[in-house]
Design a protein around this motif. Structure first.
Motif: not given
Length: 734
Positions: A113, A140, A195-196, A198-202
């Protein structure tokens, strides 16, 4: 649960599984050995016992049981959801260290994750697959360990990137052109993540918060090491301003409230390049074979009040950081190098432990007092060592100087120094007799030019002058710890941060015992603390000067636990003290300042401090100490590689200092620089890693590369950016 009657000679798998389930469910908190399980369930035959073992192994695979050791099990009462610290590896073999049992659990990259090294995470245990290790999936990110990273800028026409220095960082950070802060390609910079992934934007997006400068510049590289560990490389302006407002004047009230030591012979003994002198020794004859010895410590807490802006910054830092060519102080320069520093010929406020001692080093009386002192002389260790040796002391023998004779001793304050040396040696001898562990480790040092480039590297070993100071600091630390922690039966000790050190890891001690047998040495791994430590000391004495000395010392050190701070005292194993704290370096360690405040409070009749709050401060201080040590090691690695950069192709005699599955670490005998010979360059055979015996073993020729072996290497590469030295075997490595 009642014991089963009769022998289960023909018990089936299903029946035995139910019996084992019932047994462990009735004893959920207990760990049982195989012997206890067999006896309780009346399993008398070998087939029944082996069937039970197979069933319990299956139960452990299914996480119904926890396998505590090779021969013991308990019911797994832990849930399938855990929290812990994420450890990222460059090879993708990541893991999470759970908060409770501390045993690492594998986390595949696809299940991470996008967690980063050190992040606190929540993980779910995954269903166990036959013949696969236990795996977890990050569900998480609870808390990010860092939000700023250091690296090299790459600026193109349409985009900009930061290539992080850390090898555990998995991708480059995208930087919007308007957030570059003037940074250019090839410069080192500190970037904050905005900005870390995420599943949408790696993608990871950041902004430059500080441009450090050109790569390769000494100051830039040292600042980059500090920034990489989240350590400060400059002082906040408001803290500097607050320090500059402190006058440092000693008032009439100060003189009235303190014991006056200004007329007593007093001096400091420190490294020759030291600027912060936080301890001084005084000595005065009392007659009848008694000496008054004062251990005077800079009274930092008088100037740094709890909750002040300076104090808050000191809490955050918790320690001074010592890189190869500089010190990053815990306190602003005005305090650490001037107001608090016990400089010669200046009146200073101190907090002092004053001992009345006889010629055998026995403490007859002692007192803890706030004082005013005036140092008569600032000695460097080398100066004191010279005076001792000029008067007949032979370093390392543990013997004091012979009697002065009619002409007396030669050298400035020679009588005082020789007396202190004699008393220190009595203290040291008693400490080792009581079970303190002997580890005289050498420290790597560099001589640099005006630009910070290393021109020489060498090992520095503590001599008698260093040990003189060390013994009196240990005595002061132990004494004040005992004064608070040692209470009458039935009484409760007041809160104090202790410096604690647990016993060695029993498994690692046993590995050491088995390892040294091949060299003809013995080690006692059971019994009291004192018996084990005395056996370790005998081992160190026996192997001293032998070819295998460094090898055995290295393996023995791996068995040792790390010392840390805590309000929960367990004693200090390495020093063989039941009570020990840090009192003697408040300029460079925050726990010492805490101890000063609490001792002052308790002397005034104050109540015990809040244990939970001080335990949090202890944990933070322990963590920061480890981070500071890591930064120091990185600075040493950097200078080591820089020193070897113009020596590519040179051959050196070396010895093997480390063994890993991917190669051997070798330390050059001449200059102590360490590099790696990759296993790919050991091309005369296929080598297997024998972890238990610290060696690589060739499959065909059975040649061994053993920890401590002499080898001949050639310098192949010096990668300053990665702080990495690569060696290859020289033609005559055999």
């Amino acid at each position: 649960m009642a014991k089963n009657k009769g022998s289960h000679t023909r018990v089936g798998k299903k029946q035995l599984s139910e019996m084992l389930q019932q047994f462990f469910m009735h004893h959920p908190e207990e760990t049982y050995s195989l012997k206890q399980i067999f006896k309780t369930l009346r399993l008398d035959t070998h087939p029944a016992k082996m069937l039970a073992v197979d069933i319990m192994e299956d139960m452990a695979w299914d996480d119904y049981l926890s396998k505590v050791s090779e021969n013991s099990f308990r019911l797994n009462t832990k849930g399938q959801v855990l929290t812990g610290r994420f450890l990222r590896k460059p090879n993708g073999k990541n893991s999470v260290i759970p908060d409770e049992n501390g045993k690492p659990v594998f986390v595949a990259e696809r299940n991470s994750m996008f967690a980063f090294n050190g992040d606190r995470v929540q993980v779910a245990m995954m269903a166990r697959r036959r013949n696969h290790i236990k795996e977890a999936m990050v569900t998480k990110i609870i808390e990010r360990a860092h939000d700023s990273f250091v690296g090299k800028l790459l600026v193109e026409r349409d985009f900009a990137l930061l290539v992080p220095d850390s090898r555990t960082f998995m991708q480059d950070i995208i930087i919007p052109k308007k957030k570059l802060k003037g940074g250019k390609t090839g410069e080192k910079a500190v970037v904050k993540i905005v900005q870390w992934p995420s599943a949408e934007n790696k993608s990871i997006i950041g902004e430059v918060v500080d441009v450090l400068g050109k790569m390769g510049d000494n100051d830039v590289e040292m600042h980059a090491i500090l920034a990489q560990y989240g350590l400060p490389y400059k002082y906040p302006k408001n803290v500097e301003e607050a320090a500059n407002k402190i006058s440092g004047e000693i008032t009439e009230q100060d003189y009235k409230e303190r014991e006056d030591f200004r007329s007593v012979t007093t001096f400091t003994i420190d490294p020759k390049d030291a600027k912060d002198f936080d301890d001084a020794l005084s000595i005065k004859p009392l007659g009848k074979g008694l000496w008054e010895v004062g251990v005077h410590i800079a009274d930092v807490s008088h100037y740094v009040t709890e909750g002040s802006v300076i104090d808050k910054e000191a809490v955050k830092r918790a320690t001074s950081v010592y890189l190869v060519d500089r010190t990053i102080p815990m306190l602003p320069e005005r305090l650490c190098n001037f107001i608090c520093s016990l400089r010669p010929d200046e009146e200073k406020l101190a907090y002092s432990v004053v001992f009345d001692m006889d010629n055998e080093g026995q403490v007859k009386r002692w007192r803890l007092v706030h004082t005013v002192i005036k140092s008569d002389r600032r000695f460097a260790y080398e100066e004191v060592q010279d005076i001792l040796e000029r008067n007949g002391v032979k370093d390392g023998t543990g013997e004091p100087a012979p009697d002065a004779g009619k002409d007396g001793y030669t050298g400035e304050y020679a009588l005082e120094l020789i007396t202190l040396d004699r008393l220190a040696k009595k203290l040291r001898k008693a400490r080792f007799k009581n079970g303190a562990v002997k580890f005289d480790r050498e420290e790597m040092r560099f001589e640099t030019d005006e630009k910070g480039k290393p021109i020489r590297c060498y090992f520095k070993k503590a001599k008698d002058a260093n040990k003189l100071i060390e013994e009196f600091m240990l005595l002061a630390n132990r004494t004040v710890a005992e004064s608070i922690g040692k209470v009458k039966k039935g009484e409760k000790a007041k809160t104090l941060p202790y410096r604690i050190h647990d016993m060695p890891d029993p498994t690692k001690l046993e590995t050491l015992r088995e390892f040294i047998v091949r060299f003809g040495y013995k080690l006692k791994t059971g019994g009291t603390k004192g018996e084990v430590s005395r056996s370790l000391n005998r081992l160190m004495d026996d192997c001293n000067g032998s070819n295998e000395q460094k090898l055995i010392e290295s393996v023995a050190l791996r068995a040792m636990m790390k010392a840390k701070y805590s309000v929960h005292n367990i004693g200090h194993y390495g020093l063989a003290f039941d009570y020990y704290t840090h009192f003697t370096s408040p300029i460079r360690r925050y726990p010492d300042t805490l101890v000063h405040r609490l001792l002052t409070r308790y002397q005034a009749g104050g109540r015990s401090a809040n244990k939970e709050r001080y335990e949090e401060l202890c944990k933070h201080s322990s963590d920061m100490e480890q981070i500071a040590q890591n930064a120091e090691r990185d600075s040493i690695k950097y200078k080591m590689v820089e020193f070897m950069a113009d020596k590519i192709g040179n051959e050196y005699d070396a010895h093997i200092s480390g063994i890993t599955p991917y190669g051997i670490y070798c330390e050059i005998d001449e200059n102590h620089c360490e590099g790696m010979v990759s296993i790919h360059d050991l091309n005369d055979d296929y080598y297997d890693f024998d972890e238990r015996n610290y060696c690589l073993v060739g499959r065909r020729h059975r040649h061994r590369y053993q920890l401590g072996d002499s080898v001949r290497i050639k310098v192949a590469k010096a990668n300053i950016e990665k702080k990495q030295l690569d060696f290859v075997p020289a033609s005559d490595i055999r």
